[in-house]
Design a protein around this motif. Structure first.
Motif, mmCIF file in Angstrom:
data_model
loop_
_atom_site.group_PDB
_atom_site.id
_atom_site.type_symbol
_atom_site.label_atom_id
_atom_site.label_comp_id
_atom_site.label_asym_id
_atom_site.label_seq_id
_atom_site.Cartn_x
_atom_site.Cartn_y
_atom_site.Cartn_z
ATOM 1 N N MET A 135 28.250 -2.619 -19.587
ATOM 2 C CA MET A 135 27.231 -1.879 -18.842
ATOM 3 C C MET A 135 27.748 -1.570 -17.448
ATOM 4 N N ASN A 136 27.463 -0.371 -16.976
ATOM 5 C CA ASN A 136 27.783 -0.043 -15.594
ATOM 6 C C ASN A 136 26.900 -0.873 -14.678
ATOM 7 N N ASP A 137 27.433 -1.228 -13.530
ATOM 8 C CA ASP A 137 26.733 -2.148 -12.639
ATOM 9 C C ASP A 137 25.626 -1.429 -11.878
ATOM 10 N N SER A 138 24.567 -1.083 -12.604
ATOM 11 C CA SER A 138 23.448 -0.383 -11.989
ATOM 12 C C SER A 138 22.174 -0.725 -12.746
ATOM 13 N N PHE A 139 21.033 -0.546 -12.097
ATOM 14 C CA PHE A 139 19.754 -0.809 -12.748
ATOM 15 C C PHE A 139 19.426 0.259 -13.789
ATOM 16 N N VAL A 140 20.127 1.386 -13.750
ATOM 17 C CA VAL A 140 19.942 2.399 -14.792
ATOM 18 C C VAL A 140 20.404 1.831 -16.132
ATOM 19 N N ALA A 192 32.165 -4.047 -2.456
ATOM 20 C CA ALA A 192 31.307 -4.368 -1.313
ATOM 21 C C ALA A 192 30.169 -5.287 -1.740
ATOM 22 N N GLU A 193 29.777 -6.178 -0.857
ATOM 23 C CA GLU A 193 28.674 -7.099 -1.123
ATOM 24 C C GLU A 193 27.356 -6.399 -0.806
ATOM 25 N N ARG A 199 21.099 -8.025 -6.109
ATOM 26 C CA ARG A 199 19.874 -7.976 -6.906
ATOM 27 C C ARG A 199 20.180 -7.928 -8.400
ATOM 28 N N LEU A 200 21.185 -7.124 -8.756
ATOM 29 C CA LEU A 200 21.542 -7.004 -10.162
ATOM 30 C C LEU A 200 22.124 -8.307 -10.693
ATOM 31 N N SER A 201 22.934 -8.974 -9.893
ATOM 32 C CA SER A 201 23.505 -10.261 -10.305
ATOM 33 C C SER A 201 22.401 -11.273 -10.588
ATOM 34 N N LYS A 202 21.423 -11.324 -9.698
ATOM 35 C CA LYS A 202 20.321 -12.267 -9.875
ATOM 36 C C LYS A 202 19.507 -11.944 -11.120
ATOM 37 N N LEU A 207 18.002 -13.071 -16.780
ATOM 38 C CA LEU A 207 17.848 -12.577 -18.147
ATOM 39 C C LEU A 207 18.760 -13.320 -19.117
ATOM 40 N N SER A 208 19.981 -13.655 -18.686
ATOM 41 C CA SER A 208 20.915 -14.352 -19.578
ATOM 42 C C SER A 208 20.359 -15.709 -19.991
ATOM 43 N N GLU A 209 19.678 -16.391 -19.072
ATOM 44 C CA GLU A 209 19.075 -17.677 -19.402
ATOM 45 C C GLU A 209 17.871 -17.508 -20.333
ATOM 46 N N ARG A 210 17.162 -16.403 -20.152
ATOM 47 C CA ARG A 210 15.943 -16.201 -20.934
ATOM 48 C C ARG A 210 16.232 -15.787 -22.365
ATOM 49 N N ILE A 211 17.185 -14.883 -22.566
ATOM 50 C CA ILE A 211 17.405 -14.371 -23.923
ATOM 51 C C ILE A 211 18.762 -14.763 -24.502
ATOM 52 N N GLY A 212 19.602 -15.442 -23.709
ATOM 53 C CA GLY A 212 20.802 -16.037 -24.277
ATOM 54 C C GLY A 212 21.994 -15.130 -24.463
ATOM 55 N N PHE A 213 22.542 -14.629 -23.361
ATOM 56 C CA PHE A 213 23.845 -13.971 -23.440
ATOM 57 C C PHE A 213 24.722 -14.512 -22.326
ATOM 58 N N ARG A 214 26.026 -14.283 -22.451
ATOM 59 C CA ARG A 214 26.980 -14.665 -21.410
ATOM 60 C C ARG A 214 27.396 -13.418 -20.640
ATOM 61 N N VAL A 215 27.635 -13.575 -19.363
ATOM 62 C CA VAL A 215 28.069 -12.446 -18.532
ATOM 63 C C VAL A 215 29.577 -12.521 -18.339
ATOM 64 N N ALA A 216 30.257 -11.420 -18.631
ATOM 65 C CA ALA A 216 31.719 -11.367 -18.513
ATOM 66 C C ALA A 216 32.122 -10.403 -17.412
#
Length: 277
Positions: A135-140, A192-193, A199-202, A207-216
């Motif tokens: 996924m591209n690093d955006s809320f879209v 850039a930070e 916000r997206l990282s958080k 979501l990863s904890e809620r539905i169970g995926f790993r972030v790579a």
């Protein structure tokens, strides 16, 4: 499909342009360079970008007398004419036939799905042992995974694609198959930070904890990833003579991104030997 030998890795996301094909080809070449037998199946019957990548590689190596690891490439024929149901049935049958052929002969089968919800894509997801969702690093792009409260940017619930993956997981459990390992791969992360990045990282962590995926960790927005496509090459094949590309610090960083992805995927039989890539 009765035979179960190869580990099936599906690259899926219902949004186009997320980097599925680029990720699939680089993972495939990495596995081949580690001595694994790898087959590719391209389910985008119109564009066939992954299949073209493999064909470009074979053609370029033959023309330049270069010996590089090659990959078996397959695609499902796009059916035209007749009813939509009949076409979907024919494509599903061809996909099953390809799987029956390649699964017993390979260590890994990598499947690239189209950027839309199709019956063939759903069929492929059902076979996934590992699902990689670039996924591209955006809320879209994040919107396909979950809904966000616009006031505080908190996750309010899973969205379309997450619900679909959850359904695939339930079907695997009912069939008494091993649990699906779902990996969300963040592409084009800004150096850039920025506030949006935080916000997206958080949101992803929640979501990863809620539905169970790993972030790579994914790939940066580097021209080199696209520049090598006509030759069917990847960052792991460089340096090579006579291609007009000299290694830069950016290219070295890109190669490290590929290594980090392979390590994070934690595929069976692939361990610390990624250091040789």
């Amino acid at each position: 499909m009765s035979a179960e030998h190869a580990h099936i890795v599906v690259f899926g996301n219902e949004k186009g342009g997320s980097g599925k094909t680029t990720a699939a080809m680089h993972v495939a070449v990495a596995l081949a360079r580690l001595g694994k037998r790898v087959a590719l199946i391209d389910l985008d019957a119109r564009q066939k970008s992954l299949l073209r990548y493999a064909e470009n590689r074979l053609e370029w190596c033959g023309r330049n007398s270069v010996d590089l690891p090659q990959l078996e490439g397959y695609s499902v024929t796009r059916t035209s004419g007749g009813s939509l149901d009949a076409a979907a049935e024919a494509e599903a049958a061809e996909f099953e036939t390809i799987l029956e052929d390649v699964v017993p002969r390979n260590d890994f089968v990598l499947i690239d799905t189209p950027g839309s919800d199709t019956p063939l894509s759903r069929q492929a997801h059902a076979y996934a042992d590992t699902l990689v969702t670039p996924m591209n690093d955006s809320f879209v792009d994040f919107d396909l995974l979950a809904r966000i409260d616009s006031k505080n940017f908190k996750v309010t619930g899973p969205s379309l694609y997450s619900d679909f993956v959850w359904d695939c997981r339930k079907k695997r459990l009912l069939a008494r198959r091993p649990a699906l390992d779902w990996v969300v791969m963040r592409n084009r992360i800004s150096a850039a930070e920025a506030r949006n990045k935080r916000r997206l990282s958080k949101a992803l962590d929640t979501l990863s904890e809620r539905i169970g995926f790993r972030v790579a960790p994914g790939f940066g927005d580097r021209v080199i990833f696209r520049e090598l496509f006509p030759m069917g090459l990847t960052m792991l094949d460089l340096p090579l003579k006579d291609i007009g590309i000299s290694l830069s610090m950016s290219h070295v960083a890109a190669r490290q991104e590929v290594r980090e992805l392979i390590v994070t995927l934690n595929l069976p039989g692939v361990g610390t030997e990624t250091g040789i890539l």
